[in-house]
Write an enzyme that holds these catalytic residues in place. Structure first.
Site, PDB file in Angstrom:
ATOM      1  CB  ILE A 289       2.615   8.504  75.146  1.00  0.00           C
ATOM      2  CG1 ILE A 289       2.980   8.908  73.712  1.00  0.00           C
ATOM      3  CG2 ILE A 289       2.919   9.635  76.112  1.00  0.00           C
ATOM      4  CD1 ILE A 289       2.684   7.851  72.663  1.00  0.00           C
TER       5      ILE A 289
ATOM      6  N   GLY B 206      -5.407   6.414  75.391  1.00  0.00           N
ATOM      7  CA  GLY B 206      -5.174   7.723  74.784  1.00  0.00           C
ATOM      8  C   GLY B 206      -3.693   8.043  74.777  1.00  0.00           C
ATOM      9  CD  GLU B 207      -0.843   8.539  78.387  1.00  0.00           C
ATOM     10  OE1 GLU B 207       0.214   7.972  78.027  1.00  0.00           O
ATOM     11  OE2 GLU B 207      -1.247   8.504  79.553  1.00  0.00           O
ATOM     12  N   GLY B 208      -1.900   8.940  72.562  1.00  0.00           N
ATOM     13  CA  GLY B 208      -1.207   8.546  71.331  1.00  0.00           C
ATOM     14  C   GLY B 208      -0.586   7.168  71.428  1.00  0.00           C
TER      15      GLY B 208
END
EC number: 2.4.2.21
Length: 346
Positions: free
Chosen positions: A93, A312-314
Site C-alpha cells: 500500500i 488487502g491493505e487498500g
C-alpha cells in the site's frame, strides 16, 4: 449505531452532466465506465466540474481471537509486524500510495501489541484484539459502538483537512474468516461459499478453516440477525472501524474507494444499516478471494479492475485511483464538439 444522515444522491444535475459527457469530442459512450464514473462523481459533489482533493487511504489494523484457533497459515504476530512495515513505508500500500500521491493513515483499531508512540500511528485501540467467536461474541455492544464512532470522528477530521476522496485498507490475521461469517449471514448464503484461502491456506488448512467457522456459526450465530449484532458477534475492530468510517464518509458526501473482500464485507454491514451509502461507492477491483465476486454481485457493484489481487491493505483502491482521476479529468478538460470546432454526427 445508526446515527448517520446519509442521503441518496441528488439527481437534479444528471441531465446537464449527461449532456456535458455526451458532447465531448468522442462517439457516445466511447469512454465506457469512465463516463458512468464521471456522472457518479459529479452527482456526489453536485457539480459539473468535480475536483478530487487530498486523496487518502486509511489502513485499520486489528487482531482476531479466531486467529488463535488455526484459521490462518500466518501467526497473529504478523498483524503488528505489518503495522511497523506500513509505518516504515515498505508495504504494498505504501508503494502504490507513493506512486499516485495518496496520503496513508495507519490506525491501531485493536492490535494485540503495545506500540511505542509513533508520529504516523493513530491510536484508536478499542482492546488488544477481539475474543475468539468460537467461544463467545467477538466484542461487546459497547466495544462495537466505540469502534464505529472513533472511526467516524477520524474521517470527519480528514474531511475538515480537505480530503474528499477516501479509501479503506485493513490488516488483521484472520479477517477473511470474519468477512466470510458476515457475508454468509447478511447475504443469506451457505458459509462454505463464502470461505476462501485467505493468506494462502492449502487444501488441508482450508478444510480446517471451514470446520472451525461452521462450528462457530452453529454455536454463536445471534438470534437477532440485525447487522450490528452480526458485526459484534463475528467482526473485528478494524472491520467495525471501516464500517463507521464509510458511513461518516458517505454522510459527508465524499467519494468512497472500496477495496477487496474485507472492506466490501464492512460495506455490507454499512449498507444494511444505510442503503444510500452505495451511491457514494466506487468499487476498485474484484479480488481473487473466494466470495468477493458473489459479494459484489449481491451489492450490484461493477468493479473497475480485475487484476487477480488479494493483498488487502487498500492496495486495490490505490491502484484503481488513477482511473477515478481519469474520469474527472476528461469531464473537466476534454473539448466539446462546439469548443473544438469538430463536426458532430447528425
Amino acid at each position: 449505531m445508526t446515527g448517520f444522515n446519509i442521503t441518496p444522491l441528488n439527481s437534479s444535475l444528471e441531465p446537464a452532466l449527461t449532456e456535458k459527457i455526451n458532447l465531448k469530442t468522442k462517439p457516445l459512450g466511447a469512454l465506457g465506465k469512465l463516463e458512468k464514473l464521471a456522472l457518479q462523481i459529479g452527482k456526489i459533489q453536485n457539480t459539473l466540474s468535480p475536483v478530487l482533493t487530498k486523496p487518502t487511504i486509511v489502513v485499520f489494523a486489528g487482531d482476531h481471537g479466531i486467529a488463535r484457533e488455526g484459521v490462518s497459515p500466518f501467526p497473529q504476530e504478523v498483524t503488528w509486524q505489518m503495522v511497523y512495515n506500513f509505518l516504515q513505508g515498505g508495504a504494498g500500500i505504501n508503494v502504490f500510495a507513493r506512486q499516485h500521491q495518496i496520503v496513508i493513515k495507519v490506525v491501531d483499531a485493536g492490535v494485540n501489541y503495545t506500540f511505542a508512540p509513533h508520529p504516523d500511528l493513530i491510536d484508536l485501540k478499542v482492546a488488544p484484539g477481539t475474543q475468539s467467536y468460537l467461544h463467545s461474541p467477538a466484542m461487546s455492544a459497547a466495544e462495537c459502538d466505540t469502534a464505529i464512532s472513533r472511526a467516524a470522528v477520524l474521517v470527519e477530521q480528514l474531511h475538515k483537512e480537505g480530503c474528499n476522496v477516501i479509501g479503506f485498507g485493513e490488516m488483521g490475521i484472520g479477517n477473511t474468516s470474519s468477512a466470510a461469517m458476515l457475508m454468509s449471514l447478511l447475504c443469506n448464503l451457505p458459509l462454505e461459499q463464502c470461505i476462501g484461502r485467505g493468506t494462502g491456506l492449502d487444501d488441508k488448512g482450508l478444510e480446517k478453516k471451514k470446520a472451525i467457522l461452521s462450528e462457530a456459526m452453529r454455536t454463536q450465530a445471534p438470534a437477532d440477525k440485525s447487522p450490528l449484532e452480526i458485526l459484534r458477534t463475528f467482526g473485528g475492530f478494524e472491520v467495525a472501524m471501516i464500517c463507521g468510517a464509510m458511513l461518516k464518509a458517505a454522510e459527508l458526501k465524499m467519494v468512497l474507494l472500496v477495496d477487496g473482500f474485507i472492506t466490501t464485507a464492512a460495506l455490507l454491514v454499512a449498507s444494511a444499516l444505510h442503503p444510500a451509502i452505495l451511491d457514494y461507492c466506487v468499487f476498485a477491483h474484484q479480488s481473487n478471494e473466494q466470495g468477493h465476486q458473489q459479494l459484489l454481485a449481491y451489492l450490484k457493484a461493477d468493479p473497475l479492475l480485475h487484476l487477480g489481487m488479494r493483498l488487502g491493505e487498500g492496495t486495490g483502491a490505490a491502484v484503481a485511483y488513477p482511473v477515478v482521476q481519469s474520469a474527472v479529468a476528461f469531464l473537466n478538460e476534454m473539448a466539446s464538439f462546439a469548443s473544438a470546432g469538430v463536426s458532430n454526427k447528425d
